[in-house]
Design a protein around this motif. Sequence first.
Motif, short mmCIF file in Angstrom:
data_model
loop_
_atom_site.label_atom_id
_atom_site.label_comp_id
_atom_site.label_asym_id
_atom_site.label_seq_id
_atom_site.Cartn_x
_atom_site.Cartn_y
_atom_site.Cartn_z
N LEU A 172 -3.31 -1.65 8.86
CA LEU A 172 -3.55 -2.06 7.47
C LEU A 172 -3.04 -3.48 7.21
O LEU A 172 -3.70 -4.26 6.53
CB LEU A 172 -2.89 -1.08 6.51
N GLU A 225 0.67 3.49 13.69
CA GLU A 225 -0.49 2.65 14.01
C GLU A 225 -1.30 2.28 12.76
O GLU A 225 -1.81 1.16 12.66
CB GLU A 225 -1.39 3.38 15.01
N THR A 226 -1.40 3.21 11.81
CA THR A 226 -2.16 2.92 10.59
C THR A 226 -1.47 1.84 9.76
O THR A 226 -2.13 0.95 9.21
CB THR A 226 -2.34 4.19 9.75
N SER A 227 -0.15 1.90 9.66
CA SER A 227 0.59 0.87 8.91
C SER A 227 0.38 -0.50 9.54
O SER A 227 0.18 -1.50 8.84
CB SER A 227 2.08 1.22 8.86
N SER A 251 -3.04 5.46 18.51
CA SER A 251 -2.44 6.69 17.99
C SER A 251 -2.55 7.82 19.00
O SER A 251 -1.57 8.53 19.27
CB SER A 251 -3.13 7.09 16.68
N VAL A 268 0.41 8.37 13.97
CA VAL A 268 -0.70 7.95 13.11
C VAL A 268 -0.20 7.00 12.03
O VAL A 268 -0.83 5.98 11.73
CB VAL A 268 -1.38 9.18 12.47
N ALA A 313 -10.01 -0.39 13.39
CA ALA A 313 -10.01 1.08 13.34
C ALA A 313 -10.02 1.67 14.75
O ALA A 313 -9.28 2.64 15.03
CB ALA A 313 -11.22 1.57 12.54
N CYS A 341 -6.66 1.25 16.25
CA CYS A 341 -5.70 2.17 15.61
C CYS A 341 -5.83 3.59 16.16
O CYS A 341 -4.83 4.22 16.51
CB CYS A 341 -5.92 2.15 14.10
#
Length: 294
Positions: free
Chosen positions: A64, A59-61, A36, A56, A29, A32
């Motif tokens: 995950l 980086e989130t993809s 971002s 966002v 996290a 990420c």
Amino acid sequence: MNHKDTLTYERYLPWKRWVEAGFWVAVTAANCVANSLTTLMELRRGDSGIQAWEPVVWETSSALVWLLVLIPAIVAYTRWRPLHWENWRTRLGEYAVASLVVCLVHVVGMVALRVLAYRMQGMAYDFGPWPRELAYEYLKDARSFATIVVVVEGYRFLLRRWQGEASLLAEPDEGLPLEPVDQPERFLVRKLGREFLVAANDIEWLQAAGNYVNLRVRGHDYPLRSTIAGIEARLDPRRFTRIHRSYIVSLDQVASIEPLDTGDARVHMKDGSALPCSRRHRQDLRQRTGADAC
């Protein structure tokens, strides 16, 4: 053995999985969020038409896929094929191939998530030229893969030192050994810089765990670098017997044997543990213990 260290380790065990999962969630996290913000600031400086939500999503993809798929897979892989100082040369090629697989899974997974996110916004996502972008991603993913392996193996090394790591007593440089080396009477346990001896007769049961075998002694596990077959050949067959491909028990510590409908059995030990007994070992265990129930 330092009693305070033992209590500290035992208090940590109920929290172990939470700490391990929390560590990876926190690291992923933080990485990420930082990536971002950094990407967004760079795009803003260049007066890019990229919308604020896009970095966002990027980086989130990625985060995950790492958190839900790759990190658990790498942890499981390193448990199955552990990397140690004495085997790194033979495992280097294998780990290089694993890093390529990690990169492919990472890229395919994050691109699929980005395509889905962009479609929800009524837009199309363009990853770019695949050969060039794959090479770029591999340079980053190989570094991340190596970092995760180092962290995982370092953590396991510290745990083994904390709980105590067993080894066979070595033959002396001069003279005859004090006890038979083929069937040792004692095991040397190193724990946080201290050493003490564990009598073979005090071992209640043993469990295979990857490249280690855990020796259960008075409620404590001491990992020994060996295969289950290798340590079985070193134990006194009059006192120990194999009950499962992953378990050996001390005959003196068997409390009862519970037959199961499958033809297997459950072995109840005097320390309260219940261990599996496969049907191929069931008859031998019955004869060795004189139990009619099995």
